[in-house]
Enzyme design. Sequence first.
Site, PDB file in Angstrom:
ATOM      1  N   ASP A 166       0.848  -1.191   0.000  1.00  0.00           N
ATOM      2  CA  ASP A 166       0.000   0.000   0.000  1.00  0.00           C
ATOM      3  C   ASP A 166       0.880   1.236   0.000  1.00  0.00           C
ATOM      4  O   ASP A 166       2.054   1.164   0.376  1.00  0.00           O
ATOM      5  CB  ASP A 166      -0.868   0.019   1.268  1.00  0.00           C
ATOM      6  N   LYS A 215      -3.980   2.928  -2.802  1.00  0.00           N
ATOM      7  CA  LYS A 215      -5.298   3.465  -3.181  1.00  0.00           C
ATOM      8  C   LYS A 215      -5.695   4.585  -2.233  1.00  0.00           C
ATOM      9  O   LYS A 215      -6.650   4.480  -1.472  1.00  0.00           O
ATOM     10  CB  LYS A 215      -6.367   2.389  -3.187  1.00  0.00           C
ATOM     11  N   MET A 254      -7.699   9.349   9.679  1.00  0.00           N
ATOM     12  CA  MET A 254      -8.338   9.900   8.472  1.00  0.00           C
ATOM     13  C   MET A 254      -9.208  11.105   8.821  1.00  0.00           C
ATOM     14  O   MET A 254     -10.325  11.255   8.306  1.00  0.00           O
ATOM     15  CB  MET A 254      -9.163   8.819   7.761  1.00  0.00           C
TER      16      MET A 254
HETATM   17  N1  SAH Z   1      -3.689   0.359   9.027  1.00  0.00           N
HETATM   18  C1  SAH Z   1      -3.183   1.690   9.304  1.00  0.00           C
HETATM   19  C2  SAH Z   1      -4.232   2.755   9.114  1.00  0.00           C
HETATM   20  C3  SAH Z   1      -4.647   2.933   7.666  1.00  0.00           C
HETATM   21  S1  SAH Z   1      -5.843   4.181   7.489  1.00  0.00           S
HETATM   22  C4  SAH Z   1      -2.625   1.715  10.724  1.00  0.00           C
HETATM   23  O1  SAH Z   1      -2.854   0.767  11.498  1.00  0.00           O
HETATM   24  O2  SAH Z   1      -1.940   2.671  11.070  1.00  0.00           O
HETATM   25  C5  SAH Z   1      -4.869   5.565   7.008  1.00  0.00           C
HETATM   26  C6  SAH Z   1      -4.775   6.565   8.133  1.00  0.00           C
HETATM   27  O3  SAH Z   1      -3.845   6.122   9.108  1.00  0.00           O
HETATM   28  C7  SAH Z   1      -4.256   7.935   7.718  1.00  0.00           C
HETATM   29  O4  SAH Z   1      -5.264   8.752   7.170  1.00  0.00           O
HETATM   30  C8  SAH Z   1      -3.783   8.474   9.042  1.00  0.00           C
HETATM   31  O5  SAH Z   1      -4.841   8.906   9.836  1.00  0.00           O
HETATM   32  C9  SAH Z   1      -3.188   7.220   9.673  1.00  0.00           C
HETATM   33  N2  SAH Z   1      -1.742   7.084   9.424  1.00  0.00           N
HETATM   34  C10 SAH Z   1      -1.124   6.105   8.763  1.00  0.00           C
HETATM   35  N3  SAH Z   1       0.216   6.265   8.800  1.00  0.00           N
HETATM   36  C11 SAH Z   1       0.444   7.388   9.510  1.00  0.00           C
HETATM   37  C12 SAH Z   1       1.618   8.081   9.930  1.00  0.00           C
HETATM   38  N4  SAH Z   1       2.846   7.655   9.629  1.00  0.00           N
HETATM   39  N5  SAH Z   1       1.454   9.194  10.679  1.00  0.00           N
HETATM   40  C13 SAH Z   1       0.238   9.640  11.027  1.00  0.00           C
HETATM   41  N6  SAH Z   1      -0.899   9.026  10.666  1.00  0.00           N
HETATM   42  C14 SAH Z   1      -0.806   7.919   9.923  1.00  0.00           C
END
Ligand code: SAH
Length: 254
Positions: free
Chosen positions: A35, A56, A168
Amino acid sequence: MSAKVWLVGAGPGDPELLTLKALRALNSADVVMIDDLVNPAVLEHCVNAKVISVGKRGGCRSTPQEFIHRLMLRYARQGKCVVRLKGGDPCIFGRGSEEAEWLGAHGIEVELVNGITAGLAGATQCGIPLTLRGVARGVTLVTAHTQDDSSLNWQALAQTGTTLVVYMGVAKLEEVQRELMAGGLAASTPVAMIENASLPHQRECRSDLATMSDAAQVFRLKSPAVIVIGEVSGLGHVTRACQETRDRGLAGGG
Ligand code: SAH
Protein backbone atom coordinates in the site's frame (compact mmCIF):
# COMPACT_ATOMS: atom_id res chain seq x y z
CA MET A 1 3.31 -26.40 -2.03
CA SER A 2 0.40 -25.05 0.00
CA ALA A 3 -0.89 -21.68 -1.07
CA LYS A 4 -0.47 -19.07 1.60
CA VAL A 5 -0.61 -15.30 1.91
CA TRP A 6 0.95 -13.30 4.69
CA LEU A 7 -1.04 -10.19 5.64
CA VAL A 8 1.61 -8.10 7.28
CA GLY A 9 1.62 -4.78 9.13
CA ALA A 10 4.61 -2.62 8.18
CA GLY A 11 4.12 -0.25 11.12
CA PRO A 12 3.83 3.53 10.89
CA GLY A 13 6.94 4.24 8.83
CA ASP A 14 10.13 3.91 10.84
CA PRO A 15 11.61 0.62 9.57
CA GLU A 16 12.96 -0.12 13.05
CA LEU A 17 9.37 -0.47 14.21
CA LEU A 18 8.83 -3.58 12.07
CA THR A 19 8.24 -6.79 14.00
CA LEU A 20 10.66 -9.69 13.68
CA LYS A 21 7.85 -11.73 12.18
CA ALA A 22 7.27 -9.10 9.49
CA LEU A 23 10.98 -9.15 8.80
CA ARG A 24 10.95 -12.93 8.38
CA ALA A 25 7.96 -12.73 6.03
CA LEU A 26 9.68 -10.07 3.90
CA ASN A 27 12.84 -12.13 3.85
CA SER A 28 11.10 -15.13 2.39
CA ALA A 29 8.66 -13.32 0.07
CA ASP A 30 8.50 -14.01 -3.66
CA VAL A 31 5.89 -11.32 -4.20
CA VAL A 32 5.21 -8.25 -2.06
CA MET A 33 2.11 -6.18 -2.65
CA ILE A 34 2.36 -2.82 -0.88
CA ASP A 35 0.00 0.00 0.00
CA ASP A 36 1.17 3.56 -0.44
CA LEU A 37 1.41 4.35 3.27
CA VAL A 38 4.15 1.74 3.59
CA ASN A 39 7.64 3.22 3.80
CA PRO A 40 9.49 1.69 0.82
CA ALA A 41 12.61 1.57 3.00
CA VAL A 42 11.28 -1.64 4.59
CA LEU A 43 11.66 -3.39 1.23
CA GLU A 44 15.35 -3.56 1.93
CA HIS A 45 14.50 -6.74 3.81
CA CYS A 46 13.23 -8.48 0.70
CA VAL A 47 15.84 -10.76 -0.79
CA ASN A 48 14.46 -11.45 -4.23
CA ALA A 49 10.86 -10.37 -4.29
CA LYS A 50 8.80 -8.89 -7.05
CA VAL A 51 7.29 -5.69 -5.59
CA ILE A 52 3.87 -4.53 -6.73
CA SER A 53 2.37 -1.20 -5.59
CA VAL A 54 -1.36 -1.40 -5.08
CA GLY A 55 -1.89 1.89 -3.25
CA LYS A 56 -5.30 3.47 -3.18
CA ARG A 57 -5.31 6.78 -1.40
CA GLY A 58 -8.44 8.90 -1.43
CA GLY A 59 -8.72 10.93 -4.59
CA CYS A 60 -5.64 9.42 -6.25
CA ARG A 61 -5.08 6.63 -8.72
CA SER A 62 -6.57 3.60 -7.11
CA THR A 63 -6.33 -0.14 -7.51
CA PRO A 64 -9.72 -1.82 -7.22
CA GLN A 65 -9.96 -4.13 -4.22
CA GLU A 66 -11.18 -6.94 -6.45
CA PHE A 67 -8.02 -6.68 -8.55
CA ILE A 68 -5.85 -6.90 -5.42
CA HIS A 69 -7.75 -9.99 -4.28
CA ARG A 70 -7.31 -11.74 -7.61
CA LEU A 71 -3.65 -10.88 -7.87
CA MET A 72 -2.95 -12.35 -4.43
CA LEU A 73 -4.91 -15.44 -5.35
CA ARG A 74 -3.08 -15.92 -8.63
CA TYR A 75 0.38 -15.72 -7.10
CA ALA A 76 -0.58 -17.87 -4.11
CA ARG A 77 -1.93 -20.57 -6.43
CA GLN A 78 1.36 -20.51 -8.31
CA GLY A 79 2.91 -21.56 -5.01
CA LYS A 80 4.61 -18.21 -4.48
CA CYS A 81 5.18 -16.78 -1.02
CA VAL A 82 2.94 -13.71 -1.12
CA VAL A 83 3.26 -10.88 1.38
CA ARG A 84 0.50 -8.31 1.44
CA LEU A 85 2.14 -5.39 3.22
CA LYS A 86 -0.02 -2.71 4.80
CA GLY A 87 0.76 0.45 6.75
CA GLY A 88 0.43 0.22 10.52
CA ASP A 89 -1.57 -2.82 11.55
CA PRO A 90 -3.37 -4.75 8.82
CA CYS A 91 -6.61 -4.93 10.78
CA ILE A 92 -6.85 -1.35 12.04
CA PHE A 93 -8.70 0.53 9.30
CA GLY A 94 -6.69 -1.57 6.89
CA ARG A 95 -9.13 -4.05 5.34
CA GLY A 96 -6.91 -6.87 6.53
CA SER A 97 -9.78 -8.99 7.70
CA GLU A 98 -11.75 -8.46 4.48
CA GLU A 99 -8.80 -9.70 2.47
CA ALA A 100 -8.24 -12.60 4.86
CA GLU A 101 -11.89 -13.66 4.61
CA TRP A 102 -11.89 -13.48 0.84
CA LEU A 103 -8.69 -15.49 0.55
CA GLY A 104 -9.94 -18.02 3.09
CA ALA A 105 -13.14 -18.46 1.08
CA HIS A 106 -10.96 -19.28 -1.92
CA GLY A 107 -9.00 -21.93 -0.08
CA ILE A 108 -5.92 -19.88 0.66
CA GLU A 109 -4.28 -20.07 4.05
CA VAL A 110 -3.68 -16.65 5.59
CA GLU A 111 -1.22 -15.61 8.25
CA LEU A 112 -1.86 -12.25 9.90
CA VAL A 113 1.10 -10.35 11.32
CA ASN A 114 0.55 -7.37 13.61
CA GLY A 115 2.09 -4.02 12.94
CA ILE A 116 2.28 -0.97 15.18
CA THR A 117 -0.71 1.14 14.30
CA ALA A 118 -0.19 4.83 13.50
CA GLY A 119 -2.24 6.09 16.44
CA LEU A 120 -0.14 4.27 19.01
CA ALA A 121 3.09 5.22 17.28
CA GLY A 122 2.15 8.87 16.83
CA ALA A 123 1.30 9.31 20.49
CA THR A 124 4.41 7.55 21.72
CA GLN A 125 6.66 9.52 19.38
CA CYS A 126 5.35 12.67 21.05
CA GLY A 127 5.63 11.24 24.54
CA ILE A 128 1.86 11.06 24.99
CA PRO A 129 0.62 8.12 27.09
CA LEU A 130 -2.75 7.12 25.61
CA THR A 131 -3.84 5.73 28.94
CA LEU A 132 -2.75 7.16 32.26
CA ARG A 133 -3.67 6.20 35.78
CA GLY A 134 -6.16 8.71 37.16
CA VAL A 135 -6.41 10.58 33.85
CA ALA A 136 -7.44 8.30 30.98
CA ARG A 137 -8.92 4.89 31.66
CA GLY A 138 -9.01 3.85 28.06
CA VAL A 139 -8.41 4.73 24.47
CA THR A 140 -10.80 4.70 21.51
CA LEU A 141 -9.56 4.41 17.94
CA VAL A 142 -11.96 5.89 15.40
CA THR A 143 -11.96 6.85 11.76
CA ALA A 144 -13.53 10.12 10.67
CA HIS A 145 -13.89 8.81 7.14
CA THR A 146 -16.34 6.20 5.97
CA GLN A 147 -17.00 4.97 2.47
CA ASP A 148 -20.76 5.54 2.72
CA ASP A 149 -20.22 8.95 4.35
CA SER A 150 -22.19 7.87 7.40
CA SER A 151 -21.35 9.81 10.53
CA LEU A 152 -20.04 8.55 13.84
CA ASN A 153 -21.88 9.38 17.02
CA TRP A 154 -19.23 11.90 18.11
CA GLN A 155 -21.45 13.26 20.83
CA ALA A 156 -21.59 9.84 22.47
CA LEU A 157 -17.80 9.53 22.07
CA ALA A 158 -17.42 12.83 23.92
CA GLN A 159 -18.89 11.12 26.97
CA THR A 160 -16.62 8.08 27.15
CA GLY A 161 -13.87 9.64 29.24
CA THR A 162 -11.34 7.80 27.06
CA THR A 163 -8.59 9.27 24.92
CA LEU A 164 -9.80 9.55 21.34
CA VAL A 165 -7.45 8.75 18.49
CA VAL A 166 -8.87 9.87 15.16
CA TYR A 167 -7.61 8.39 11.90
CA MET A 168 -8.34 9.90 8.47
CA GLY A 169 -9.51 13.06 10.17
CA VAL A 170 -7.59 15.89 8.48
CA ALA A 171 -10.48 16.84 6.20
CA LYS A 172 -13.04 16.49 8.99
CA LEU A 173 -11.56 18.56 11.77
CA GLU A 174 -14.33 21.14 11.87
CA GLU A 175 -17.01 18.46 12.19
CA VAL A 176 -15.09 16.53 14.84
CA GLN A 177 -14.49 19.67 16.86
CA ARG A 178 -18.09 20.86 16.61
CA GLU A 179 -19.64 17.50 17.43
CA LEU A 180 -17.37 16.69 20.36
CA MET A 181 -18.04 20.09 21.89
CA ALA A 182 -21.78 19.65 21.32
CA GLY A 183 -21.42 16.33 23.14
CA GLY A 184 -20.01 18.10 26.17
CA LEU A 185 -16.26 17.65 25.78
CA ALA A 186 -14.58 20.71 27.29
CA ALA A 187 -13.32 23.35 24.86
CA SER A 188 -10.01 23.33 26.73
CA THR A 189 -9.39 19.59 26.16
CA PRO A 190 -5.82 19.23 24.83
CA VAL A 191 -5.31 18.00 21.26
CA ALA A 192 -2.20 16.72 19.49
CA MET A 193 -2.15 16.29 15.72
CA ILE A 194 0.73 14.19 14.48
CA GLU A 195 1.67 14.10 10.82
CA ASN A 196 3.96 11.43 9.36
CA ALA A 197 4.41 9.76 12.74
CA SER A 198 7.76 8.01 13.24
CA LEU A 199 9.25 9.34 10.00
CA PRO A 200 12.10 11.87 9.91
CA HIS A 201 9.68 14.52 8.62
CA GLN A 202 7.22 13.92 11.46
CA ARG A 203 5.49 17.11 12.60
CA GLU A 204 3.23 17.70 15.57
CA CYS A 205 0.73 20.44 16.24
CA ARG A 206 -0.68 20.97 19.73
CA SER A 207 -3.83 22.89 20.46
CA ASP A 208 -7.08 22.47 22.31
CA LEU A 209 -10.48 21.29 21.15
CA ALA A 210 -11.90 24.79 20.65
CA THR A 211 -9.10 25.81 18.28
CA MET A 212 -7.90 22.58 16.69
CA SER A 213 -9.37 23.20 13.26
CA ASP A 214 -7.86 26.71 13.01
CA ALA A 215 -4.56 25.50 14.43
CA ALA A 216 -4.38 22.75 11.82
CA GLN A 217 -5.01 25.24 9.06
CA VAL A 218 -2.24 27.59 10.21
CA PHE A 219 0.06 24.58 10.59
CA ARG A 220 -0.98 23.29 7.14
CA LEU A 221 -1.61 19.86 8.58
CA LYS A 222 -1.60 17.20 5.88
CA SER A 223 -2.51 13.54 5.66
CA PRO A 224 -1.36 11.10 6.90
CA ALA A 225 -2.00 12.38 10.39
CA VAL A 226 -3.57 11.11 13.58
CA ILE A 227 -5.40 13.35 16.03
CA VAL A 228 -5.18 12.57 19.72
CA ILE A 229 -7.87 14.22 21.82
CA GLY A 230 -7.89 14.04 25.60
CA GLU A 231 -6.16 15.26 28.75
CA VAL A 232 -3.10 13.13 27.95
CA SER A 233 -2.45 15.25 24.85
CA GLY A 234 -1.24 17.99 27.15
CA LEU A 235 1.65 15.76 28.21
CA GLY A 236 4.83 14.64 26.61
CA HIS A 237 6.72 17.84 26.16
CA VAL A 238 9.61 16.36 28.10
CA THR A 239 9.73 12.62 27.44
CA ARG A 240 9.60 11.73 23.80
CA ALA A 241 11.07 9.46 21.20
CA CYS A 242 13.99 11.38 19.80
CA GLN A 243 14.60 12.42 16.24
CA GLU A 244 17.90 10.59 16.20
CA THR A 245 16.24 7.18 16.45
CA ARG A 246 13.83 8.06 13.65
CA ASP A 247 16.70 9.10 11.39
CA ARG A 248 18.55 5.93 12.27
CA GLY A 249 15.49 3.92 11.27
CA LEU A 250 15.45 5.57 7.89
CA ALA A 251 19.16 5.18 7.40
CA GLY A 252 18.85 1.51 8.32
CA GLY A 253 16.19 1.17 5.65
CA GLY A 254 18.50 2.55 2.96
N1 SAH B 1 -3.69 0.36 9.03
C1 SAH B 1 -3.18 1.69 9.30
C2 SAH B 1 -4.23 2.75 9.11
C3 SAH B 1 -4.65 2.93 7.67
S1 SAH B 1 -5.84 4.18 7.49
C4 SAH B 1 -2.63 1.71 10.72
O1 SAH B 1 -2.85 0.77 11.50
O2 SAH B 1 -1.94 2.67 11.07
C5 SAH B 1 -4.87 5.56 7.01
C6 SAH B 1 -4.77 6.57 8.13
O3 SAH B 1 -3.84 6.12 9.11
C7 SAH B 1 -4.26 7.93 7.72
O4 SAH B 1 -5.26 8.75 7.17
C8 SAH B 1 -3.78 8.47 9.04
O5 SAH B 1 -4.84 8.91 9.84
C9 SAH B 1 -3.19 7.22 9.67
N2 SAH B 1 -1.74 7.08 9.42
C10 SAH B 1 -1.12 6.10 8.76
N3 SAH B 1 0.22 6.27 8.80
C11 SAH B 1 0.44 7.39 9.51
C12 SAH B 1 1.62 8.08 9.93
N4 SAH B 1 2.85 7.66 9.63
N5 SAH B 1 1.45 9.19 10.68
C13 SAH B 1 0.24 9.64 11.03
N6 SAH B 1 -0.90 9.03 10.67
C14 SAH B 1 -0.81 7.92 9.92
